[in-house]
Design an enzyme around this catalytic site. Structure first.
Site, PDB file in Angstrom:
ATOM      1  CB  SER A   6      32.305  37.101  30.599  1.00 23.80           C
ATOM      2  OG  SER A   6      32.447  36.381  31.708  1.00 23.80           O
TER       3      SER A   6
ATOM      4  CE  LYS B 249      31.400  40.386  31.548  1.00 26.01           C
ATOM      5  NZ  LYS B 249      32.303  41.194  32.113  1.00 26.01           N
TER       6      LYS B 249
ATOM      7  CG  HIS C   6      28.261  36.514  33.132  1.00 19.61           C
ATOM      8  ND1 HIS C   6      29.315  37.266  33.888  1.00 19.61           N
ATOM      9  CD2 HIS C   6      28.557  35.453  33.206  1.00 19.61           C
ATOM     10  CE1 HIS C   6      30.191  36.026  33.715  1.00 19.61           C
ATOM     11  NE2 HIS C   6      29.947  35.258  33.594  1.00 19.61           N
ATOM     12  CG  ASN C   7      30.162  40.655  35.387  1.00 22.16           C
ATOM     13  OD1 ASN C   7      30.131  39.788  34.445  1.00 22.16           O
ATOM     14  ND2 ASN C   7      30.968  41.843  35.339  1.00 22.16           N
TER      15      ASN C   7
ATOM     16  CD  GLU D 207      32.115  36.488  38.280  1.00 28.53           C
ATOM     17  OE1 GLU D 207      31.781  36.717  36.998  1.00 28.53           O
ATOM     18  OE2 GLU D 207      33.085  37.070  38.862  1.00 28.53           O
TER      19      GLU D 207
HETATM   20  P1  NBP Z   1      41.786  48.175  32.122  1.00 27.02           P
HETATM   21  O1  NBP Z   1      40.319  48.554  32.394  1.00 27.02           O
HETATM   22  O2  NBP Z   1      42.993  47.967  33.169  1.00 27.02           O
HETATM   23  O3  NBP Z   1      42.296  49.479  31.414  1.00 27.02           O
HETATM   24  C1  NBP Z   1      43.640  49.770  30.670  1.00 27.02           C
HETATM   25  C2  NBP Z   1      43.487  50.315  29.382  1.00 27.02           C
HETATM   26  O4  NBP Z   1      42.642  51.373  29.371  1.00 27.02           O
HETATM   27  C3  NBP Z   1      44.850  50.624  28.772  1.00 27.02           C
HETATM   28  O5  NBP Z   1      44.956  50.227  27.492  1.00 27.02           O
HETATM   29  C4  NBP Z   1      44.911  51.953  29.140  1.00 27.02           C
HETATM   30  O6  NBP Z   1      45.818  52.878  28.272  1.00 27.02           O
HETATM   31  C5  NBP Z   1      43.410  52.153  28.642  1.00 27.02           C
HETATM   32  N1  NBP Z   1      43.043  53.776  29.154  1.00 27.02           N
HETATM   33  C6  NBP Z   1      42.984  54.234  30.332  1.00 27.02           C
HETATM   34 BR1  NBP Z   1      43.227  53.439  31.716  1.00 27.02          BR
HETATM   35  N2  NBP Z   1      42.227  55.463  30.321  1.00 27.02           N
HETATM   36  C7  NBP Z   1      42.323  55.693  29.086  1.00 27.02           C
HETATM   37  C8  NBP Z   1      41.887  56.870  28.111  1.00 27.02           C
HETATM   38  N3  NBP Z   1      41.572  57.893  28.798  1.00 27.02           N
HETATM   39  N4  NBP Z   1      41.937  57.077  26.914  1.00 27.02           N
HETATM   40  C9  NBP Z   1      42.195  55.838  26.279  1.00 27.02           C
HETATM   41  N5  NBP Z   1      42.849  54.725  26.869  1.00 27.02           N
HETATM   42  C10 NBP Z   1      42.703  54.612  28.242  1.00 27.02           C
HETATM   43  O7  NBP Z   1      42.031  47.009  30.890  1.00 27.02           O
HETATM   44  P2  NBP Z   1      41.491  45.440  31.249  1.00 27.02           P
HETATM   45  O8  NBP Z   1      41.597  44.915  32.473  1.00 27.02           O
HETATM   46  O9  NBP Z   1      42.372  44.802  29.921  1.00 27.02           O
HETATM   47  O10 NBP Z   1      39.992  45.663  30.603  1.00 27.02           O
HETATM   48  C11 NBP Z   1      39.564  46.192  29.412  1.00 27.02           C
HETATM   49  C12 NBP Z   1      38.167  46.387  29.567  1.00 27.02           C
HETATM   50  O11 NBP Z   1      37.520  45.107  29.753  1.00 27.02           O
HETATM   51  C13 NBP Z   1      37.543  46.974  30.591  1.00 27.02           C
HETATM   52  O12 NBP Z   1      36.421  47.752  30.622  1.00 27.02           O
HETATM   53  C14 NBP Z   1      37.436  45.904  31.851  1.00 27.02           C
HETATM   54  O13 NBP Z   1      36.340  46.194  32.759  1.00 27.02           O
HETATM   55  C15 NBP Z   1      36.687  45.011  30.823  1.00 27.02           C
HETATM   56  N6  NBP Z   1      36.991  43.480  31.366  1.00 27.02           N
HETATM   57  C16 NBP Z   1      37.998  43.063  32.106  1.00 27.02           C
HETATM   58  C17 NBP Z   1      38.454  41.963  32.725  1.00 27.02           C
HETATM   59  C18 NBP Z   1      39.494  41.451  33.171  1.00 27.02           C
HETATM   60  O14 NBP Z   1      39.594  40.328  33.620  1.00 27.02           O
HETATM   61  N7  NBP Z   1      40.727  42.443  33.320  1.00 27.02           N
HETATM   62  C19 NBP Z   1      37.141  40.979  32.120  1.00 27.02           C
HETATM   63  C20 NBP Z   1      36.145  41.319  31.398  1.00 27.02           C
HETATM   64  C21 NBP Z   1      36.123  42.530  30.995  1.00 27.02           C
HETATM   65  P3  NBP Z   1      47.314  53.208  28.746  1.00 27.02           P
HETATM   66  O15 NBP Z   1      48.152  51.969  28.779  1.00 27.02           O
HETATM   67  O16 NBP Z   1      47.465  54.258  27.804  1.00 27.02           O
HETATM   68  O17 NBP Z   1      47.126  53.556  30.135  1.00 27.02           O
END
Ligand code: NBP
Length: 484
Positions: free
Chosen positions: A130, A185, A188-189, A192
């Site tokens: 988080s 987690k 937590h959300n 939030e």
């Molecule tokens: P995203 O949730 O936007 O996911 C993008 C990533 O997933 C890219 O690397 C993409 O690869 C990959 N991906 C996808 Br889409 N489909 C795929 C598949 N079928 N096989 C392999 N890779 C795949 O990224 P994020 O915002 O960095 O979040 C990552 C994780 O962390 C998520 O579970 C999210 O819920 C969690 N999270 C996010 C935040 C936040 O603030 N963003 C906070 C806390 C937790 P590609 O580049 O090839 O499309």
């Protein structure tokens, strides 16, 4: 020989990239990989330029660059992508290696994956992370659960990159087996959602009920942030209210009042219903977003559905202080309900949760970070068997102190026709929880009347059930299976 890396991260979107840079800052060598391989080169040429991060162009290459036992962290979109990556990894990993899913996976998926990978000799961790982009880069709150044998493999890395409490304690510790980390987690959300909603309701009443300007509310939130409410969300509310658009007007008033809800808040409510725990404030927070999404309908309704035509005539300064106290009391109820769910989930899924430690994990790095969490930690430290936060002396005394204000604020909002679903559902929960006798005796009578569902009597043994032929026309046969 080429230097081997400490850990690999798959997924180079915002979270993955920032976690890698954070690990690099702490002296760890990280291999970066992404399904769309061009993003690996982009990352190395840009954000990771000048670091020790190594790029891999295939999973096979990535695995070959790792120290044994290998540690691979997935930071990909939750759901099917996690299973897809696990399947690809299984071709190259060996028994004793470890996969960590740091995304927002549903805890039941993590339970399933932990078991599946254990059967394949692979250690699995589902870690809630988080704090968003900033947290990932500078220190997130990390909530790992899964196969406990995996913890010693990643403990040092995770503790090093995590946020720290004001006393320097890492906001990262082992939560429990299989899905426990992702459950915490999710909680937590959900909390939030509740914290954000109560702040929005306070803002709404001050804006509409007292006619306060954004600048005046900025001052009020700045003051509140020096009280027990001191927290990241109060702090950013203070700053948002001061932020001006290009024309000098508060930007917040130009933002469309329409929000979505899609993930963890809803999951938590669904799970709370499965567990039978009344998380009413968080539910109202999710439903408040659903109501906000009906913007077009609300505009039409606002033209025909009239509310009270009245203005607040009392002591405005006094009401602001009442709102602060009502917010604090409502927040206590929200955390109480959240922890009630954690208690029940621990029983249901067989987790040995340390509730004080969970409060500490959220103390920094994450969105609900606040001074308030120390009070929860203290409550469980004083009494590890505490069944409900409201029964802790500190929280009981704060509620005593806030109660009159809380009621006054809700009555004022009702008189003015300003919706405060979270404040009022929190108070209704409090009044219900402290009620030794609820009107459910009548409910049970009705069920027996229309469906012969039977009832128990207060003057008979607990295992004895009764059925009454209420009308003289019904039979004497009681329903054995049908429950509503
Ligand atoms: P995203 O949730 O936007 O996911 C993008 C990533 O997933 C890219 O690397 C993409 O690869 C990959 N991906 C996808 Br889409 N489909 C795929 C598949 N079928 N096989 C392999 N890779 C795949 O990224 P994020 O915002 O960095 O979040 C990552 C994780 O962390 C998520 O579970 C999210 O819920 C969690 N999270 C996010 C935040 C936040 O603030 N963003 C906070 C806390 C937790 P590609 O580049 O090839 O499309």
């Amino acid at each position: 020989m080429e230097k081997k890396a400490d850990i690999a991260v798959i997924g180079l979107a915002v979270m993955g990239q920032n976690l890698i840079l954070n690990m690099n800052d702490h002296g760890y060598t990280v291999v970066a990989f992404n399904r769309t391989v061009s993003k690996v080169d982009d990352f190395l040429k840009n954000a990771a330029k000048g670091t020790n991060v190594i790029g891999a162009h295939s999973i096979e290459e990535m695995v070959s660059l790792l120290k044994v036992p290998r540690k691979v962290m997935l930071m990909v979109k939750a759901g099917d992508p996690v299973d897809a990556e696990i399947q690809k990894l299984l071709k190259y990993l060996s028994p004793g290696d470890c996969i960590i899913d740091g995304g927002n996976s549903h805890f039941t998926d993590t339970i399933r994956r932990t078991k599946y990978l254990e059967e394949n000799g692979i250690l699995y961790i589902g870690a809630g992370v988080s704090g968003g982009e900033e947290g990932a880069r500078r220190g997130p709150s990390i909530m790992p659960g899964g196969n406990e044998k995996a913890w010693p493999l990643v403990k040092d890395i995770f503790k090093a990159i995590s946020a720290k409490t004001p006393d320097g304690v890492p906001c990262c510790d082992w939560v429990g087996s299989d899905g426990a980390g992702h459950y915490v987690k999710m909680a937590h959300n959900a909390i939030e959602y509740g914290d954000i909603q109560v702040i929005c309701e306070a803002y709404h009443l001050m804006k509409l009920g007292l006619g306060l300007s954004a600048d005046q509310m900025h001052q009020i939130f700045a003051e509140w942030n020096t009280t027990e409410l001191n927290s990241y969300l109060i702090e950013i509310t203070r700053d948002i209210l001061a932020y001006k658009d290009d024309d000098g007007e508060p930007l917040v008033e130009k933002i469309l009042d329409k929000a979505g809800q899609k993930g963890t808040g809803k999951w938590f409510i669904v799970n709370s219903l499965d567990l039978g725990i009344p998380v009413t404030l968080i539910s109202e927070s999710v439903y408040a977003r659903c109501l906000s999404a009906l913007k077009e309908e609300r505009i039409k309704a606002s033209e025909v559905l009239k509310g009270p035509v009245t203005h607040f005539k009392g002591d405005a300064k006094g009401l602001v202080e009442d709102i602060r106290k009502a917010l604090l009391a409502s927040k206590i109820i929200s955390y109480t309900q959240g922890f009630m769910c954690l208690h029940e989930a621990a029983k249901e899924y067989g987790w040995d949760l340390d509730y004080g430690n969970i409060a500490l994990l959220w103390r920094n790095g994450c969105i609900i970070r606040s001074a308030f969490l120390d009070k929860i930690k203290n409550a469980y430290e004083k009494n590890p068997k505490l069944s409900n936060l409201l029964l802790d002396d500190y929280f009981r005394e704060v509620i005593d102190d806030c109660q009159a204000s809380w009621r006054k604020v809700i009555m004022t909002a009702v008189e003015l026709g300003i919706p405060m679903p979270s404040f009022s559902s929190a108070l209704a929960f409090f009044d219900g929880y402290r009620c030794a006798k609820l009107p459910v005796n009548l409910l049970q009578a009705m069920r027996d009347y229309f469906g012969a569902h039977t009832y128990k009597r207060i003057d008979a043994p607990a295992d004895q059930v009764f059925h009454t032929n209420w009308t003289g026309r019904g039979g004497d046969v009681a329903s054995g299976t049908y429950t509503v």
